[in-house]
Design a protein around this motif. Structure first.
Motif, PDB file in Angstrom:
ATOM      1  N   PHE A  19       0.852  -1.201   0.000  1.00  0.00           N
ATOM      2  CA  PHE A  19       0.000   0.000   0.000  1.00  0.00           C
ATOM      3  C   PHE A  19       0.878   1.239   0.000  1.00  0.00           C
ATOM      4  CE2 PHE A  19      -3.292  -2.521   2.655  1.00  0.00           C
ATOM      5  CZ  PHE A  19      -3.716  -3.162   1.505  1.00  0.00           C
ATOM      6  N   THR A  42     -12.361  -1.264   2.888  1.00  0.00           N
ATOM      7  CA  THR A  42     -11.457  -1.133   1.746  1.00  0.00           C
ATOM      8  C   THR A  42     -10.349  -2.180   1.759  1.00  0.00           C
ATOM      9  OG1 THR A  42     -10.252   0.542   2.960  1.00  0.00           O
ATOM     10  CG2 THR A  42     -11.863   1.312   1.370  1.00  0.00           C
ATOM     11  N   GLY A  46      -9.387 -11.470   3.310  1.00  0.00           N
ATOM     12  CA  GLY A  46      -8.251 -12.044   4.007  1.00  0.00           C
ATOM     13  C   GLY A  46      -7.435 -10.997   4.750  1.00  0.00           C
ATOM     14  N   ASN A  84      -8.187   3.445  -6.182  1.00  0.00           N
ATOM     15  CA  ASN A  84      -7.680   4.800  -6.066  1.00  0.00           C
ATOM     16  C   ASN A  84      -6.817   5.055  -7.298  1.00  0.00           C
ATOM     17  OD1 ASN A  84      -8.756   4.959  -3.396  1.00  0.00           O
ATOM     18  ND2 ASN A  84      -7.004   3.709  -2.750  1.00  0.00           N
ATOM     19  N   GLY A 121      -5.941 -10.909  -1.237  1.00  0.00           N
ATOM     20  CA  GLY A 121      -5.596  -9.594  -1.743  1.00  0.00           C
ATOM     21  C   GLY A 121      -5.193  -9.593  -3.202  1.00  0.00           C
ATOM     22  N   LYS A 141      -9.461 -11.019  -6.385  1.00  0.00           N
ATOM     23  CA  LYS A 141     -10.554 -11.898  -6.800  1.00  0.00           C
ATOM     24  C   LYS A 141     -11.914 -11.230  -6.591  1.00  0.00           C
ATOM     25  CE  LYS A 141      -9.204 -14.989  -3.842  1.00  0.00           C
ATOM     26  NZ  LYS A 141      -8.065 -14.292  -3.226  1.00  0.00           N
ATOM     27  N   TYR A 197     -18.332  -1.256  -9.461  1.00  0.00           N
ATOM     28  CA  TYR A 197     -17.376  -0.248  -9.911  1.00  0.00           C
ATOM     29  C   TYR A 197     -17.262  -0.415 -11.419  1.00  0.00           C
ATOM     30  CZ  TYR A 197     -16.005  -0.363  -4.990  1.00  0.00           C
ATOM     31  OH  TYR A 197     -15.999  -0.320  -3.617  1.00  0.00           O
TER      32      TYR A 197
HETATM   33  N1  LIG Z   1     -13.112  -0.614  -1.765  1.00  0.00           N
HETATM   34  C1  LIG Z   1     -11.778  -0.639  -1.886  1.00  0.00           C
HETATM   35  N2  LIG Z   1     -11.071   0.513  -1.925  1.00  0.00           N
HETATM   36  C2  LIG Z   1      -9.729   0.470  -2.039  1.00  0.00           C
HETATM   37  N3  LIG Z   1      -8.988  -0.639  -2.107  1.00  0.00           N
HETATM   38  C3  LIG Z   1      -9.637  -1.817  -2.068  1.00  0.00           C
HETATM   39  C4  LIG Z   1     -11.052  -1.867  -1.943  1.00  0.00           C
HETATM   40  N4  LIG Z   1     -11.430  -3.165  -1.924  1.00  0.00           N
HETATM   41  C5  LIG Z   1     -10.284  -3.889  -2.019  1.00  0.00           C
HETATM   42  N5  LIG Z   1      -9.203  -3.091  -2.111  1.00  0.00           N
HETATM   43  C6  LIG Z   1      -7.819  -3.534  -2.270  1.00  0.00           C
HETATM   44  O1  LIG Z   1      -7.707  -4.222  -3.486  1.00  0.00           O
HETATM   45  C7  LIG Z   1      -6.897  -5.375  -3.346  1.00  0.00           C
HETATM   46  C8  LIG Z   1      -7.644  -6.594  -3.848  1.00  0.00           C
HETATM   47  O2  LIG Z   1      -8.739  -6.837  -2.994  1.00  0.00           O
HETATM   48  P1  LIG Z   1      -9.773  -8.010  -3.233  1.00  0.00           P
HETATM   49  O3  LIG Z   1     -10.851  -7.843  -2.239  1.00  0.00           O
HETATM   50  O4  LIG Z   1     -10.155  -8.067  -4.651  1.00  0.00           O
HETATM   51  O5  LIG Z   1      -8.886  -9.268  -2.863  1.00  0.00           O
HETATM   52  P2  LIG Z   1      -9.284 -10.776  -2.832  1.00  0.00           P
HETATM   53  O6  LIG Z   1      -8.497 -11.450  -3.891  1.00  0.00           O
HETATM   54  O7  LIG Z   1     -10.741 -10.948  -2.867  1.00  0.00           O
HETATM   55  O8  LIG Z   1      -8.694 -11.203  -1.440  1.00  0.00           O
HETATM   56  P3  LIG Z   1      -9.301 -12.163  -0.316  1.00  0.00           P
HETATM   57  O9  LIG Z   1      -9.003 -13.530  -0.737  1.00  0.00           O
HETATM   58  O10 LIG Z   1      -8.508 -11.793   0.880  1.00  0.00           O
HETATM   59  O11 LIG Z   1     -10.722 -11.863  -0.200  1.00  0.00           O
HETATM   60  C9  LIG Z   1      -6.490  -5.462  -1.892  1.00  0.00           C
HETATM   61  O12 LIG Z   1      -5.169  -5.026  -1.758  1.00  0.00           O
HETATM   62  C10 LIG Z   1      -7.440  -4.514  -1.183  1.00  0.00           C
HETATM   63  O13 LIG Z   1      -6.778  -3.857  -0.132  1.00  0.00           O
END
Ligand SMILES: Nc1ncnc2c1ncn2[C@@H]1O[C@H](COP(=O)(O)OP(=O)(O)OP(=O)(O)O)[C@@H](O)[C@H]1O
Ligand SMILES: Nc1ncnc2c1ncn2[C@@H]1O[C@H](COP(=O)(O)OP(=O)(O)OP(=O)(O)O)[C@@H](O)[C@H]1O
Ligand SMILES: [Mg+2]
Ligand SMILES: [Mg+2]
Lengths: 584, 611
Positions: free
Chosen positions: A462, A476, A480, B379, B405, B408, B419
């Motif tokens: 980040f 956000t 996980g 962002n 993260g 997915k 979005y």
């Molecule tokens: N609403 C948001 N605003 C800003 N950043 C976000 C937001 N949602 C997720 N992120 C960031 O985007 C990245 C991907 O997040 P995402 O939720 O898609 O991961 P994921 O693959 O579903 O992970 P997990 O298996 O932990 O659920 C992460 O680094 C997260 O911090």
């Protein structure tokens, strides 16, 4: 009004000196309000008689002088009284929050956030209006009333009594409308709470609403609540619409009686025309207090209705307290030996026990795993340790002492808890990890905790690293990431007992493996209770307990349980089979 | 600035705000006119009372005419009742109009909230948005009911008195008016300061609300981590600051009212000094002087009255500024212009169309999904997804794996248009989702979110949501498919059992099952599962998987899972790594590639093997 009013007194009496001074200022202000017309009267009388220039200057100066003195007291009155009401508002709000902090989980599960919020904002405001402006104006009103009546009495007792003949009507009206407004207002505030709760829920669940195209439904739901709010207000408006004019009407009856009977007196020569006119003038003076009176009644009724709603929270009795703390509990070393003795637990209000006759001994430093079907009572069981829910006496012990006898702060301080659904605050990641640490913890400890939870690699990606501010409830972050932040938060506390409630469910296998490896080092010196669905997570535990419908049906080490061929072995085979199937 | 802070308010453009506010009165012009008429007639009646008194004295008492007196008394009583009726009419119409306008405004704000982008929700805490719908609107109500209308009355009174004074004696009128500049100065000072301090107060109120909201929902966490004292101290700090800001603003009010009175007294003094002098010289009659004094007192009352209402106005302006700001927040994600049958401005009325659209239409469209070089950043500049391309054919079953993260859930967010993509495009049946109607896109899918959300209501309500076409039988069948039926039946009221806010009295796995049942009850073309069984025990998970095979046969399933076993028999598996699509294919192909998937698999498999 009685008991609720009595509960308000302590808050008000805390500022009794200021109220005394403030009310004195009201008296003085009112007196001056009554003086300035006299100055004018004398000035005009003098001018009529042909006064000198000096006299005119004197009167002019006197007018400004009196007004200035009045202004000073008026300033003080407002400043002191309204200021005191703000102080009381501050005290009440703090008391409200302090009480909320003592209420256990069960309290919040039975209530809606929107409702509590509405009490803390809308109702508190109504209470403040009652304490500040209403007190100020009612004192002023009563004084004006008394003075005017006094003067009227000095002019003519009989006429005064006649003028006051409708007074019983006034008091009946105030009584009737007062209690009606009170009732109505209560129901309006309740509906406002409802409205808030509807909004709160729909907004908190916005993703579900959008995903299922439920916007029209939510709007319809809101519309119904909104319409109901208007409907309840309509009844109140009708009451108010009748109440205020009715006071003026009754006063008017007095005036008519005075005109009708008084004029006869004049004709009979009992009183002079001048007296009659002056008398009528003072009668007019009563009209403002009458209007203010209605207004004050309204505010008082609203205030009391709201105050009762606030008292429901402020006077709520916390179910989980330090009441049973003993010396032994206070002196407990809290090493982390846990014992459950024939623990049977049912959630208050819902009949069937969730846990039945659970006995378990965990010596300090051991790692115990709980597995079991969905709804078998795993989360319930571990929630009893830090007393999120209250266990029956003598059933849950820490180091041989009933947890109810250990001070809550000490008990919870010894337990690092990772809830199944972690709650994060909209603050920086660093602040969230350090949430349970009370002194300024060194940065490297925070980083170490994050490293154990394998949060470090995510956070370093980040731009603002640990200073990244997360959204409400951590919105956000990925699923996980949230979970691992909660894990780091618990590890950061360096607790004697670590409780993980399915804390790695949203973490991928690879990361899970990394975390488990690091956790093993952490858990070596502490007692750990791990709830999980995956055999891979629990297999290394010193003891594995299988819960089924609230009972521990199997216990032992991984190998023994697999050999034993019960539920656990079945679970193991299923998971193993999956993998093998896939590998083939 | 943390997200708790109320947006700093811009310069108040009172006039513009006011004009916009008044547009809400438009549908109710007739009511307002009626209220105004009632107010005016009431004040005429009020004025007639002294006249009747004068009549009684001059005509009847002087002559001892008792009959005349009786008539006057009768007239008096009639006037009293008329005034009563007028007062009632005025209160009733005015306040009801206020209520109706508030109703409209609340619906408008809430309707807008239902359309605003999720990005907006990422930044705005629910507590603040609630304030918009409830408290802020109520503040406006105060203005409509007590403020605006009577201010018109005040202005007329002021003008009337000025005219009377000038016609009576223009010299003395000038003397009386000479204090007006003082009034202007005082009022300006007051307005400026009060506005400032009111804004500070609002900021603190907003912080109190956001703090409370967050701590009420997170209280168990506060207690577990023994943060009560610290939280209390912080709350105390905010509460204290709010009080101090209020006390500051009291100062301005406390100074202002008396000051206006002193200025009024000054006017009286000047009238006595000059007017008295002229009376002594005989250039002005004593009667005029008395009248002048009386009128000048009447003159200052509306001024201090008006400032009393300034309080209300001030609050209303600040509230309306915030409400309008919310209403003016543009909605980026709207139904596309190419949407089918979008005769009406699609930006304006997606809500209406959604209302009339039948909800579950599993056979609408084929459901062919394609991501084409999709990149996305929450962002600006911070890419979470980079150049992701893949397609899902109708009826295919797609699995998505990847480290936490990896992005997915973000993929799903884009698919459902929570979005919009930053670059690239997403096609459904060959059409860009941005060109489609929002409801049309979302109707294709049923989503089980990673963060389960239940509403307070009953179990059945939570499965069918607002969809009345889903009958009890379908609810039960959906619950049975995910094996939630068993625990629901065990509850005292079965499907009618109440659910607490956020489903607080259910176990996490049970909540997940219910939200899974919800997805099935909607009978979707495409089922999207984001870690839908992560908190469910293995046995139930396997049972669900078998049930899905039957239920979703021929339909598309997209499943995100960490447990490889959950997705390994899928038609296609995507491996996401740090926002990029690194591998894709069937389980066996992926294993053969010996890449990330292989490593993940090794890990799980080895782990099992050790036992
Ligand atoms: N609403 C948001 N605003 C800003 N950043 C976000 C937001 N949602 C997720 N992120 C960031 O985007 C990245 C991907 O997040 P995402 O939720 O898609 O991961 P994921 O693959 O579903 O992970 P997990 O298996 O932990 O659920 C992460 O680094 C997260 O911090
Ligand atoms: N606050 C509550 N009030 C009433 N009943 C509750 C409450 N919390 C949980 N229950 C019920 O108690 C039972 C056990 O719930 P618990 O959360 O302990 O299950 P669990 O074993 O943790 O399940 P999971 O694996 O799904 O997390 C469930 O049937 C649940 O519905
Ligand atoms: Mg649980
Ligand atoms: Mg996710």
């Amino acid at each position: 009004m009685g008991p609720a009013f009595r509960r308000l007194l302590p808050y008000v009496l805390r500022y009794r000196r200021r109220f005394a001074i403030g009310l004195t200022c009201v008296v003085i202000t009112t007196a001056i309000q009554l003086v300035s017309p006299w100055v004018l009267k004398y000035a005009i009388d003098d001018i009529t008689r042909g006064a000198t220039r000096q006299k005119l200057a004197l009167y002019a100066a006197l007018l400004v002088g009196v007004a200035s003195v009045g202004a000073v007291f008026r300033f003080l009155m407002r400043r002191i009284l309204i200021g005191a009401s703000r102080d009381i508002e501050y005290d009440v709000r703090n008391a409200f929050f302090a009480r909320l902090q003592q209420m256990p989980l069960g309290y919040y599960q039975a209530r809606r956030t929107g409702d509590l919020m509405s009490r803390a904002t809308n109702d508190l405001n109504a209470v403040r209006m009652m304490i500040g402006p209403a007190v100020m104006y009612s004192t002023n009103t009563i004084l004006m009333f008394v003075v005017a009546i006094g003067i009227m009495l000095s002019i003519d007792t009989r006429l005064t009594l006649i003028a006051l003949l409708p007074l019983p009507l006034v008091s009946i009206s105030v009584k009737y409308f007062g209690s009606a407004i009170h009732k109505r207002f209560e129901s309006i505030q309740a509906q406002l709470s409802d409205l808030s709760a509807v909004v709160q829920e729909a907004l908190a669940g916005v993703r579900v609403v959008r995903a299922y195209n439920q916007e029209p439904h939510e709007i319809a739901r809101f519309k119904a609540a909104n319409a109901e709010y208007v409907r309840r207000n309509r009844v109140l408006i009708r009451l108010q619409g009748l109440f205020y004019p009715s006071l003026t009407l009754f006063l008017g009856f007095g005036a008519v009686l005075v005109l009708w009977l008084g004029s006869r007196e004049v004709i009979r020569g009992r009183i002079t025309l001048g007296e009659f006119v002056a008398f009528n003038g003072y009668l007019v003076m009563l009209s403002w207090p009458m209007i203010a009176f209605g207004w004050v009644t309204n505010i008082l009724q609203r205030g009391m209705a709201s105050w009762k709603r606030m008292l429901e929270v402020i006077d709520a009795v916390p179910a989980i307290t330090d009441d049973h703390v003993t010396e032994a509990g206070r002196a407990a070393p809290l090493l982390g030996a846990i014992e459950l003795r024939h623990l049977t637990f049912a959630y208050p209000g819902s009949g069937a026990p969730v846990l039945a006759d659970v006995s378990l001994t965990v010596s300090a430093g051991q790692t115990v795993a709980l597995v079991g079907a969905t709804g078998s009572g795993k989360s319930t069981l571990i929630s009893l340790l830090p007393r999120l829910h209250e266990p029956p006496p003598g059933t849950v012990l820490l180091d041989g002492i009933d947890v109810r006898e250990i001070p809550l702060a000490a008990l919870r301080g010894a337990i690092g808890f990772v809830p199944q659904e972690p709650f994060l605050f909209s603050d920086t990641i660093a602040a969230n990890i350090g949430f349970g640490v009370h002194d300024e913890a060194p940065e490297n400890r925070m980083r170490a905790a994050a490293a154990v939870a394998r949060l470090d690699k995510d956070v370093e990606a980040f731009p603002a690293a640990y200073d990244t501010v997360v959204g409400e409830r951590g919105i956000t972050l990925s699923g996980g990431q949230k979970q691992r932040t909660a894990l780091a938060r618990a590890i950061m506390m360096d607790p004697r007992v670590l409780i993980l409630d399915d804390a790695l469910s949203a973490v991928d296998t690879y990361t899970e493996e990394e975390i488990l490896a690091r956790l093993r080092a952490v858990m070596r010196q502490r007692t750990a209770i791990i709830v999980a669905h995956r055999v891979s997570t629990v297999r290394e535990a010193d003891l594995i307990c299988v819960l089924d419908k609230g009972r521990i049906v199997e216990r032992g080490r991984h190998d023994d349980l697999v050999a034993h061929g019960g539920l656990y072995a079945a679970l193991y085979r299923k998971q193993l089979l999956e993998e093998e199937l896939a590998a083939s | 600035m943390s997200i708790h802070d109320e947006e700093i308010l811009g310069k108040a453009y009172d006039a513009r705000l006011m004009r916009r506010l008044l547009t809400y009165l438009r549908p109710y012009t007739r009511h307002v006119a009626l209220a105004l008429a009632a107010i005016i007639s009431a004040s005429v009646l009020q004025l007639s009372q002294p006249y009747l008194m004068k009549l009684a004295i001059d005509r009847y008492i002087a002559t001892g005419d008792l009959h005349g007196l009786n008539r006057i008394a009768m007239a008096f009583v009639a006037i009293l009742f008329a005034a009563f009726a007028l007062d009632y009419i005025q209160t009733w119409t005015l306040q009801m109009t206020g209520q109706r306008i508030m109703f409209d405004l609340r619906m408008q704000v809430y309707g807008h909230l239902q359309r605003l982008d999720l990005q907006f929700y990422d930044r705005n805490p629910v507590g603040r948005l609630m304030t918009r719908v409830t408290t802020d609107v109520d503040v406006l109500n105060d203005m409509f009911t007590s403020g605006v209308v009577s201010i018109f009355g005040d202005v007329f009174t002021l003008l009337g008195i000025m005219i009377v004074l000038i016609t009576m004696d223009w010299r003395l009128a000038l003397v009386a008016f000479s204090v007006l500049p003082l009034i202007v100065i005082v009022t300006q000072w007051f307005r400026r300061n009060v506005r400032e301090s009111y804004r500070t107060v609002r900021t603190w109120i907003a912080r109190i609300n956001a703090f409370l909201q967050e701590h009420i929902t997170g209280m168990p966490t506060v207690q577990l981590f023994r943060r009560e004292r610290r939280a209390y101290e912080r709350f105390d700090g905010i509460n204290r600051a709010h009080r101090d800001a209020n006390v500051d603003s009291i100062f301005y009010y406390a100074v202002f009212y008396p000051l206006v009175e002193v200025v009024g007294a000054l006017a009286s003094a000047l009238i006595i000094w000059y007017g008295g002098g002229w009376t002594l010289q005989g250039t002005i009659a004593i009667g005029s002087l008395v009248a002048f004094l009386l009128y000048s007192q009447r003159f200052f009352r509306p001024i201090s009255d008006m400032s009393e209402k300034f309080n209300v106005l001030q609050a209303a302006m600040a509230s309306s500024e915030r409400i309008f700001k919310l209403l003016d927040t543009p909605v980026q994600i709207t139904s596309g212009l190419g949407a089918r049958g979008s005769g009406l401005g699609s930006q304006e009325r997606p809500m209406l169309r959604a209302t009339h659209a039948p909800s579950a239409r599993p056979d609408a469209g084929e459901g062919h999904i394609a991501f084409e070089q999709v990149s996305f950043a929450y962002n600006p500049g911070e890419y979470v997804l980079r150049d992701v391309s893949f397609e899902v054919r109708p009826g295919e079953r797609l699995g998505i794996v990847g480290a936490t993260g990896a992005g997915k859930s973000t993929l799903i967010n884009l698919l459902l248009r929570f979005y919009d993509v930053t670059e690239g495009r997403i096609l459904i049946d060959g059409r860009d989702v941005r060109d489609m109607e929002l409801a049309e896109v979302r109707r294709l899918f049923s989503l089980v979110l990673q963060d389960v959300h239940l509403f307070s209501g009953t179990i059945a309500d939570n499965i069918r949501l607002g969809e009345r076409s889903i009958d009890d039988e379908r609810v039960r069948r959906a619950a049975q498919a995910v094996h939630a039926d068993r625990f629901v039946q065990a509850l005292p009221l079965g499907y009618a059992s109440p659910v607490a806010e956020r489903g607080a009295t259910l176990s996490v796995g049970q909540k997940q099952l219910l939200s899974f049942a919800r997805a099935l009850a909607f009978n979707p073309r495409v089922l999207v599962l984001d870690e839908a069984t992560s908190s469910v025990d293995t046995e139930t998970e396997l049972l669900i998987r078998d049930a899905l095979h039957v239920l979703m046969a021929g339909r598309t399933t997209i499943a995100i899972a960490h447990r490889l076993s959950t997705i390994q028999d899928m038609d296609k598996i995507l491996v996401l790594h740090k926002g990029q699509l690194r591998e894709s294919g069937r389980h066996q192909d992926l294993l053969a590639q010996r890449g990330i998937y292989y490593k993940l698999y090794q890990l799980q498999y080895r782990d099992q093997d050790v036992g």
